[in-house]
Motif scaffolding. Structure first.
Motif, PDB file in Angstrom:
ATOM      1  N   PRO A 411      19.531  27.514  33.789  1.00 29.60           N
ATOM      2  CA  PRO A 411      19.026  27.047  35.294  1.00 29.60           C
ATOM      3  C   PRO A 411      17.839  27.325  35.588  1.00 29.60           C
ATOM      4  CG  PRO A 411      21.259  28.286  34.824  1.00 29.60           C
ATOM      5  CD  PRO A 411      20.540  28.582  33.845  1.00 29.60           C
ATOM      6  N   GLY A 412      17.240  26.284  36.415  1.00 31.61           N
ATOM      7  CA  GLY A 412      15.752  26.646  36.811  1.00 31.61           C
ATOM      8  C   GLY A 412      14.929  25.375  36.519  1.00 31.61           C
ATOM      9  N   ASP A 413      13.697  25.390  37.438  1.00 33.77           N
ATOM     10  CA  ASP A 413      12.891  24.059  36.976  1.00 33.77           C
ATOM     11  C   ASP A 413      11.524  24.584  36.454  1.00 33.77           C
ATOM     12  OD1 ASP A 413      14.777  22.386  38.039  1.00 33.77           O
ATOM     13  OD2 ASP A 413      13.994  22.872  40.323  1.00 33.77           O
ATOM     14  N   HIS A 414      11.157  25.698  36.424  1.00 33.23           N
ATOM     15  CA  HIS A 414       9.960  26.198  35.777  1.00 33.23           C
ATOM     16  C   HIS A 414       9.941  25.806  34.322  1.00 33.23           C
ATOM     17  CE1 HIS A 414       6.432  28.567  34.848  1.00 33.23           C
ATOM     18  NE2 HIS A 414       6.057  28.680  35.995  1.00 33.23           N
ATOM     19  N   PRO A 415       8.772  25.246  33.877  1.00 32.22           N
ATOM     20  CA  PRO A 415       8.596  24.965  32.303  1.00 32.22           C
ATOM     21  C   PRO A 415       8.851  26.192  31.438  1.00 32.22           C
ATOM     22  CG  PRO A 415       6.719  24.668  33.611  1.00 32.22           C
ATOM     23  CD  PRO A 415       7.612  24.974  34.722  1.00 32.22           C
ATOM     24  N   LEU A 416       8.559  27.455  31.805  1.00 29.97           N
ATOM     25  CA  LEU A 416       8.763  28.329  30.826  1.00 29.97           C
ATOM     26  C   LEU A 416      10.436  28.716  30.593  1.00 29.97           C
ATOM     27  CD1 LEU A 416       5.935  30.855  31.544  1.00 29.97           C
ATOM     28  CD2 LEU A 416       6.300  29.287  29.827  1.00 29.97           C
ATOM     29  N   ILE A 417      11.263  28.515  31.645  1.00 24.28           N
ATOM     30  CA  ILE A 417      12.628  28.983  31.423  1.00 24.28           C
ATOM     31  C   ILE A 417      13.160  28.157  30.222  1.00 24.28           C
ATOM     32  CG2 ILE A 417      14.712  28.557  32.701  1.00 24.28           C
ATOM     33  CD1 ILE A 417      13.067  29.058  35.240  1.00 24.28           C
ATOM     34  N   GLY A 418      13.905  28.981  29.391  1.00 25.90           N
ATOM     35  CA  GLY A 418      14.633  28.551  28.434  1.00 25.90           C
ATOM     36  C   GLY A 418      13.864  28.424  27.030  1.00 25.90           C
ATOM     37  N   ARG A 419      12.648  28.755  27.196  1.00 24.20           N
ATOM     38  CA  ARG A 419      11.568  28.776  26.092  1.00 24.20           C
ATOM     39  C   ARG A 419      11.687  30.051  25.697  1.00 24.20           C
ATOM     40  NH1 ARG A 419       6.023  25.295  26.443  1.00 24.20           N
ATOM     41  NH2 ARG A 419       5.923  26.374  24.452  1.00 24.20           N
ATOM     42  N   SER A 420      11.008  30.156  24.584  1.00 23.33           N
ATOM     43  CA  SER A 420      10.531  31.637  24.065  1.00 23.33           C
ATOM     44  C   SER A 420       9.244  31.958  24.636  1.00 23.33           C
ATOM     45  CB  SER A 420      10.002  31.588  22.365  1.00 23.33           C
ATOM     46  OG  SER A 420       9.470  32.827  22.143  1.00 23.33           O
ATOM     47  N   ALA A 421       9.437  33.367  25.391  1.00 28.57           N
ATOM     48  CA  ALA A 421       8.398  33.866  26.102  1.00 28.57           C
ATOM     49  C   ALA A 421       6.947  33.841  25.570  1.00 28.57           C
ATOM     50  CB  ALA A 421       8.938  35.425  26.712  1.00 28.57           C
ATOM     51  N   PRO A 422       6.027  33.225  26.320  1.00 31.20           N
ATOM     52  CA  PRO A 422       4.639  33.472  25.700  1.00 31.20           C
ATOM     53  C   PRO A 422       4.259  34.780  25.486  1.00 31.20           C
ATOM     54  CG  PRO A 422       4.649  32.927  28.051  1.00 31.20           C
ATOM     55  CD  PRO A 422       6.038  32.894  27.654  1.00 31.20           C
ATOM     56  N   ASP A 423       3.359  34.932  24.508  1.00 34.86           N
ATOM     57  CA  ASP A 423       2.938  36.468  24.246  1.00 34.86           C
ATOM     58  C   ASP A 423       1.569  36.758  25.150  1.00 34.86           C
ATOM     59  OD1 ASP A 423       3.017  38.906  22.900  1.00 34.86           O
ATOM     60  OD2 ASP A 423       1.497  38.227  21.431  1.00 34.86           O
ATOM     61  N   LEU A 424       1.946  36.870  26.317  1.00 34.98           N
ATOM     62  CA  LEU A 424       0.652  37.274  27.385  1.00 34.98           C
ATOM     63  C   LEU A 424      -0.151  38.452  26.827  1.00 34.98           C
ATOM     64  CD1 LEU A 424       2.646  36.529  30.874  1.00 34.98           C
ATOM     65  CD2 LEU A 424       1.445  34.855  29.110  1.00 34.98           C
ATOM     66  N   GLU A 425      -1.338  38.200  27.045  1.00 37.15           N
ATOM     67  CA  GLU A 425      -2.214  39.446  26.833  1.00 37.15           C
ATOM     68  C   GLU A 425      -2.759  40.008  28.264  1.00 37.15           C
ATOM     69  OE1 GLU A 425      -6.228  40.849  24.663  1.00 37.15           O
ATOM     70  OE2 GLU A 425      -5.653  38.635  24.677  1.00 37.15           O
TER      71      GLU A 425
END
Length: 524
Positions: A411-425
């Protein structure tokens, strides 16, 4: 019911060991039963995909995998040197390698790396060439460090599953456990005894893969070759061969693979009579049986890896599917054991992993169809080969093979939801994957928002909260990351001025309860 272990895992290959590590990381007692007395040295998969590399990165294993990859690259370089020394002409290192489809090579120099699906893996994106045997040894060592009990030389012979647990019968005695997971391969005893349906398509090929010592190899074509009688591969390391014959499955999958059998198969499909195999270092026999259980769970018995799905080994999809199964199941089963799992959490294992498994079966079926030694397949192969000479097609195939396309429908509209989390620095130079080494979920606060952090109250032991700056993502306010690295919730800053209040806080509350249960301080 008094248990000897919270979970018993049947099968101590990479999938069973990965699952055991995930459970042990979550403080679940686990016993692994493995019929082999030593690590399996047979040649199998030679690479991991992006989701697998990210999984190992998130558990602190990336340096060891990178070292294994360097050794593999050196073996490939040795193969090229040997071919050149033997007088093979026109041989050179290929352009940047992006994978293959039915042996049709994908050129990395045609890959559109600006595609957003390639964003986010961080250092894990640089690691892929890791042989299955090496991976199994690394996982066995990690399992030992985490206190997993690995019983080698022990065979599961039966079990009795009830509502409150499972009694497991083995060649070494009886175990009582809360849960049994079959990670015992394509001919799974657990699957058979539990009565799981296993629908699919029948096999049509006999394949061999081996590392051998041979003479006459300079007459073989390097890489993938299609002939009037089948398909063969030579390389990418000295002595490595693979053959595919299209005259039905092997008569006996269990019989030892002999030098004579390999030599006859290689001569048949290559047409090279002068090749001689003098010694078999390691060899396997395979086929393209493609089957999948409809549900990965039956009460207190679950399946993962090849026990749940089998298909042709082309592209190493089986190993990667199994690692993904283990990552998805591990934390959910641990939450169930500890009693904080929300209703239906364990059922999301099948819901999320079955579609990816079904895709892999069709992906390998398509490759078998392209390799058939007949005119229609040959014509179609030429069409696909022409397509892969374009940027769009190379990008499409590479996304599929690498696994970067994989999503969970959340559930959710943000494009990151359901994806592998980005490896943020983060501002201090650390990265998101490092925050997942402990196997807990992560609520990431990127705007120093006390209200956001307050919503995670009562989830101690299930969820870590981190406040950090992230210069590379100035518009992102926060992320909720599951223990397996999947983004469960994400929100951008509420306005362009950089308000510290993230959008959709009610969605965050719902995501927390959906994946991490009821907070400890909530009213009964």
């Amino acid at each position: 019911m008094t248990s000897d272990a919270d979970v018993v895992v049947a099968g101590g290959g990479p999938v069973g060991l990965m699952l055991a590590c995930e459970l042990a990381l979550a403080k679940v007692s686990v016993t692994v039963l493995e019929r082999l007395t030593e690590v399996d040295t047979k040649i199998k998969a030679g690479a991991i995909n992006s989701p697998s590399a990210e999984a190992f990165y998130r558990r602190g294993m990336l340096p060891d995998l990178a070292a294994a990859q360097r050794a593999g690259i050196e073996r490939f370089s040795s193969f090229l040197r040997q071919r050149q020394a033997a007088g093979a002409s026109g041989l050179q290192a290929p352009p940047k390698f992006a994978g293959h489809f039915a042996g049709i090579m994908l050129r990395g120099d045609l890959l559109d790396e600006s595609d957003p699906d390639f964003d986010g893996p961080g250092p894990a994106g640089e690691v892929g060439l890791v042989p299955q045997e090496v991976l199994e040894r690394l996982l066995a060592a990690r399992a030992a460090e985490l206190g997993v009990e690995l019983r080698r030389g022990v065979t599961l012979t039966g079990f009795d599953a009830g509502e409150d647990g499972v009694t497991v019968h083995t060649s070494g005695g009886t175990l009582r456990t809360g849960w049994l997971v079959g990670c015992d391969g394509g001919r799974s005893t657990v699957r058979r005894l539990a009565g799981f349906p296993f629908p699919g398509t029948a096999p049509e090929i006999t394949g061999h893969q081996a590392l051998v010592e041979m003479t006459g190899a300079e007459k073989l074509g390097a890489g993938w070759n299609w002939t009037e009688t089948g398909t063969y591969v030579h390389g990418p390391m000295p002595g490595r061969i693979l053959t595919v014959e299209f005259d039905g499955p092997p008569a006996d999958r269990e019989a030892p693979v002999t030098a004579q059998e390999l030599e006859e198969s290689l001569r048949k499909v290559s047409g090279v009579e002068g090749v001689r195999i003098h010694k078999v270092r390691t060899a396997t026999r395979f086929t393209d049986n493609a089957r999948q259980v409809p549900d990965y769970r039956a009460g207190r018995v679950l399946l993962a890896g090849d026990a749940a799905h089998v298909h042709a080994p082309f592209g190493g999809q089986g190993l990667n599917l199994g690692i993904g199964d283990a990552m998805n199941l591990g934390w959910k089963l641990a939450a169930t054991v500890h009693g904080w799992a929300p209703d239906g959490l364990l059922d999301t294992y099948t819901a999320e992993r079955h579609p990816i498994g079904a895709w892999a079966l069709d992906w390998t079926r398509a490759q078998v169809a392209l390799m058939r030694p007949e005119s229609h397949s040959r014509a179609l192969r030429e069409v696909i080969a022409e397509l892969t000479g374009t940027v769009d097609a190379t990008t499409f195939f590479t996304k599929k093979i690498s696994g970067v396309w994989q999503r969970n429908d959340l559930p959710g509209d943000h494009p990151l939801i359901g994806r592998s989390a980005p490896d943020l620095e983060f501002s201090d130079g650390s990265r998101l994957a490092e925050q997942l080494h402990g196997g807990q979920g992560l609520l990431l606060d990127l705007t120093d928002d006390a209200e956001l952090r307050k919503r995670a109250t009562g989830y101690d032991g299930r969820l870590r909260v981190l406040t950090a700056g992230c210069p590379g993502q100035p518009g992102l306010a926060g992320l909720l990351v599951r223990p397996d690295g999947c983004t469960a919730w994400a929100a951008d800053r509420a306005d362009a001025a950089g308000s510290a209040v993230p959008a959709a806080p009610d969605e965050l509350d719902a995501a927390l309860r959906r994946w991490f249960g009821t907070p400890a301080d909530a009213a009964a």
